[in-house]
Design a protein around this motif. Sequence first.
Motif, mmCIF file in Angstrom:
data_model
loop_
_atom_site.group_PDB
_atom_site.id
_atom_site.type_symbol
_atom_site.label_atom_id
_atom_site.label_comp_id
_atom_site.label_asym_id
_atom_site.label_seq_id
_atom_site.Cartn_x
_atom_site.Cartn_y
_atom_site.Cartn_z
ATOM 1 N N ASP A 1 0.801 -1.192 -0.123
ATOM 2 C CA ASP A 1 -0.218 0.021 -0.233
ATOM 3 C C ASP A 1 0.746 1.224 -0.131
ATOM 4 N N PHE A 2 1.962 1.096 0.765
ATOM 5 C CA PHE A 2 2.881 2.423 0.836
ATOM 6 C C PHE A 2 3.398 2.648 -0.390
ATOM 7 N N THR A 3 3.644 1.732 -1.160
ATOM 8 C CA THR A 3 4.528 1.899 -2.509
ATOM 9 C C THR A 3 3.668 2.020 -3.789
ATOM 10 N N ALA A 4 2.217 1.771 -3.258
ATOM 11 C CA ALA A 4 1.501 1.804 -4.568
ATOM 12 C C ALA A 4 1.625 0.652 -5.469
ATOM 13 N N SER A 5 2.165 -0.450 -5.042
ATOM 14 C CA SER A 5 2.517 -1.574 -5.860
ATOM 15 C C SER A 5 1.024 -2.348 -6.096
ATOM 16 N N GLU A 6 0.922 -2.865 -7.292
ATOM 17 C CA GLU A 6 -0.302 -3.467 -7.481
ATOM 18 C C GLU A 6 -0.392 -5.177 -7.009
ATOM 19 N N ASN A 7 0.862 -5.602 -6.833
ATOM 20 C CA ASN A 7 0.967 -7.139 -6.226
ATOM 21 C C ASN A 7 1.774 -7.257 -5.259
ATOM 22 N N LEU A 8 1.831 -8.288 -4.632
ATOM 23 C CA LEU A 8 2.803 -8.728 -3.620
ATOM 24 C C LEU A 8 4.135 -9.288 -4.230
ATOM 25 N N GLN A 9 3.996 -9.751 -5.173
ATOM 26 C CA GLN A 9 5.281 -10.421 -5.717
ATOM 27 C C GLN A 9 6.481 -9.380 -5.844
ATOM 28 N N ASP A 10 7.522 -10.032 -5.077
ATOM 29 C CA ASP A 10 8.776 -9.189 -5.145
ATOM 30 C C ASP A 10 8.795 -7.711 -4.478
ATOM 31 N N ILE A 11 7.727 -7.740 -3.667
ATOM 32 C CA ILE A 11 7.401 -6.365 -3.117
ATOM 33 C C ILE A 11 8.619 -5.738 -2.277
ATOM 34 N N PHE A 12 9.537 -6.680 -1.719
ATOM 35 C CA PHE A 12 10.517 -6.361 -1.041
ATOM 36 C C PHE A 12 11.880 -5.938 -1.637
ATOM 37 N N LYS A 13 12.048 -6.546 -2.939
ATOM 38 C CA LYS A 13 12.752 -6.143 -4.036
ATOM 39 C C LYS A 13 12.333 -4.785 -4.399
ATOM 40 N N ILE A 14 11.255 -4.289 -4.617
ATOM 41 C CA ILE A 14 10.655 -2.899 -4.889
ATOM 42 C C ILE A 14 10.999 -2.133 -3.992
ATOM 43 N N ALA A 15 11.298 -2.419 -2.702
ATOM 44 C CA ALA A 15 11.538 -1.479 -1.426
ATOM 45 C C ALA A 15 13.123 -1.298 -1.705
ATOM 46 N N VAL A 16 13.886 -2.157 -2.134
ATOM 47 C CA VAL A 16 15.304 -2.024 -2.198
ATOM 48 C C VAL A 16 15.676 -1.079 -3.499
ATOM 49 N N LYS A 17 14.952 -1.277 -4.533
ATOM 50 C CA LYS A 17 14.843 -0.576 -5.760
ATOM 51 C C LYS A 17 14.419 0.941 -5.389
ATOM 52 N N ILE A 18 13.618 1.171 -4.628
ATOM 53 C CA ILE A 18 13.414 2.637 -4.217
ATOM 54 C C ILE A 18 14.320 3.126 -3.560
ATOM 55 N N VAL A 19 14.975 2.582 -2.563
ATOM 56 C CA VAL A 19 16.204 2.910 -1.910
ATOM 57 C C VAL A 19 17.234 3.511 -2.828
#
Length: 579
Positions: free
Chosen positions: A232-250
Motif C-alpha cells: 500500500d505504501f509503495t502503491a504496488s499492484e501485487n505482492l510479488q517481489d514487494i521487498f525487491k521494490i523497496a530495495v529498488k526505491i532506496v
Amino acid sequence: MKNNKSFTNLYRFLDIFILFFLIFDFGFTIDDTYKPYKLVGFFVIVLLLIAFNVIKSYQFKDKSSRKSVRFNIIFLLSTLIAATSFILYNYDYSIVELTVKTKVIFEIGLFFYLLIRLTFLIKYIYKIYFNPAILFVGSFGIFSLIGALFLMLPKVTTHGISFIDALFTSTSAICVTGLAVLDTANDFTQLGQTVIMVLIQIGGLGILTFTSFFAYFFKESSSFSEGMYLKDFTASENLQDIFKIAVKIVLFTLGLECVGVFFIYGSINDVTSVENKVFFSIFHAVSAFCNAGFSTSSTSFYDPGLRFEYSLQWVIMVLIIFGGLGYNIVFNILTYLKNFIINLFYKTRKLKSVRVITLNSKLILVTTSVLLVSGFIYFYFFEANYTLKEHTSTFGKVTTAMFSSVTPRTAGFNTIDYTQVATPSLLFVMLLMWIGASPASTGGGIKTSTFAIATLNIFATAKGKKRIEINSREISSSTVNRAFAIISISLIVIGMAIVLLLFFEPNKTLLEIAFECFSAYSTVGLSLNVTPTLSYNSKIVIIIVMFIGRIGMLNLLFGMLGQIGQKFYQYPQENILIN
C-alpha cells in the motif's frame, strides 16, 4: 533460557548506552583534556559490541538471524581496523588531534550499526502489532519527537532553540514541508543542518522502506502483513517481489540524489556566495528530490548569488519532478523505455506488444504535464511585469516561470520573492499547492490523481454518466469515493486551520494566513514571511496541519476507526436533493 533472556536485556542496554554516548559526543562540547578518554571509550564500546555479537551468533538457530549478526561483526571489525590503521599511520599527531580525526570513523560505524538495530526493532514491532495506518502515523510522530530532541542539543544550533521551535523544525523536516521558524543557514550549525537532512531523507522514503531494505539485504524473513503494508505504501499492484521494490526505491533514490549532487556541484562551481559547495550540493539534492524545500541559503534560491544560476535551477526542477511523480510511475516509465529500446534495436528479441504503461501512470503523467504547462504559461505572461521583470534574458524568464510552476507542487524552493507576487498569482499558487504531487511520492497535497478523478467525475456527471470511463477502463466507485473524501477532509482541515490562525494572529491578513495553511497542509514550505513570526499557539496549529497533510487524515481515520467488515445486504435507495 533465563541466562539468554538476561544476556538479551544486557545487549539492549548496551544499545541504549551507545545511543546516549553518541548523543553526548555529537551534541556537547568537551574539554581537550577529556578527549583521549572519549577515544578509549569508542574502542571499548566497539570491542564489547563485537564480543556480544559473537556470543549472539551462537545463540541463534536460524540462518537469516545468524547472517545478520555476522554482518554486524564484520561491520564492527572493519570500523575497528580502519580506526586502528589511521592511528598507526598518523602516530606523529598529538593525542587530541588523533581523537578528533579518529572519532569520526567510530561515529559513522556506530551510527550505521544503531540504524541497522533500529530497523530490526521496527520490524519486530510490525510483527507483534500490525495496524498499517497507526504504525504509519506513529513512525512519523516518534521520529518528529526524536528529531526535536536532537535539534535541542547544544552543538546543533548557534544560539540555542526552544522545544516548540525544535518540534516545528523536526516535523517540517520529517513531513518534507520546508516551513521554518528559524533561519536554517544561520541558526543551525552544519551538524544541525545534517540532522535536518537526515530527517528529510527518512520522511521522504518512509521508515518501513528502510526496514524492508535491510530485511532484504540480510535475507530476513518478512511477514505477509508487513508485505501488505509495504504494498500500500509503495502503491504496488501485487505482492510479488514487494521487498525487491523497496530495495529498488532506496537504491533509485540514493542513485538519483548522487547524480543530483554531481550536477548541482557543477552548476555552482563559480558561485562565490556558497562556502561549502559539497555540503550545499548534498543537502539540496536530498531536499529537492524529497520535495522538502529546506535550503542552507537564508533566502533559498532568491539569494543574489543563486537567483540567476539557471542551470542550477533546472537541476533542482528535474529532481523535484522525479520525486513528485512517485516511484511506481518512474519504474513504469523505465520499463516502457526498456521495452521500446529492445524492440527498436534488437529485432531478434522483440517483445510482445502489451499494456506496459498503466492507466494510473497515464492519468498522473497527463495531469502533471497539464499542471506544469499551465503553471508555466500563467507565470510567464501574468508575472512578466512583476517578479520576472529583473530577468533580462528570455531563457531567464522561461527558467523562472517554469521554476515557479514546479516548486509550488510541494517542493517549497523559491527564486522569487512571494511577497512581491501579484494577488491573482498567489491564489493560483495556492491551487497548485493544494493539488500537490502524485501518490506514493515524496510530495504532499491531495495528489494529482485525486484531482484528476474529481475533475473527470464532474464531466461524467454533467454528461449523465454513472461511471468514469478512460481508455476502455472503468474507474471503480471506491476510488471515486476516496477521492472526494480526501478533497473534503483537506478543505475541512485547511478551513479550521485558517480560522484558528486568524484568531491567534489578528494582525495578519486573510491571504497571508490562507497561504500559510495551504502550504502547511500540502507540505510545500512556501510562505509570505509569516512562519518566523507565528505565536506559540499558531506554531502548534501548523505542526498539526503539516503532520495531517503528510500522513493523510483518511489514513488516520482508517487506523482509529478500523475497517467495517463486508455487509451482504443492501437497504432501499432514496434520493437526496442536490442543487
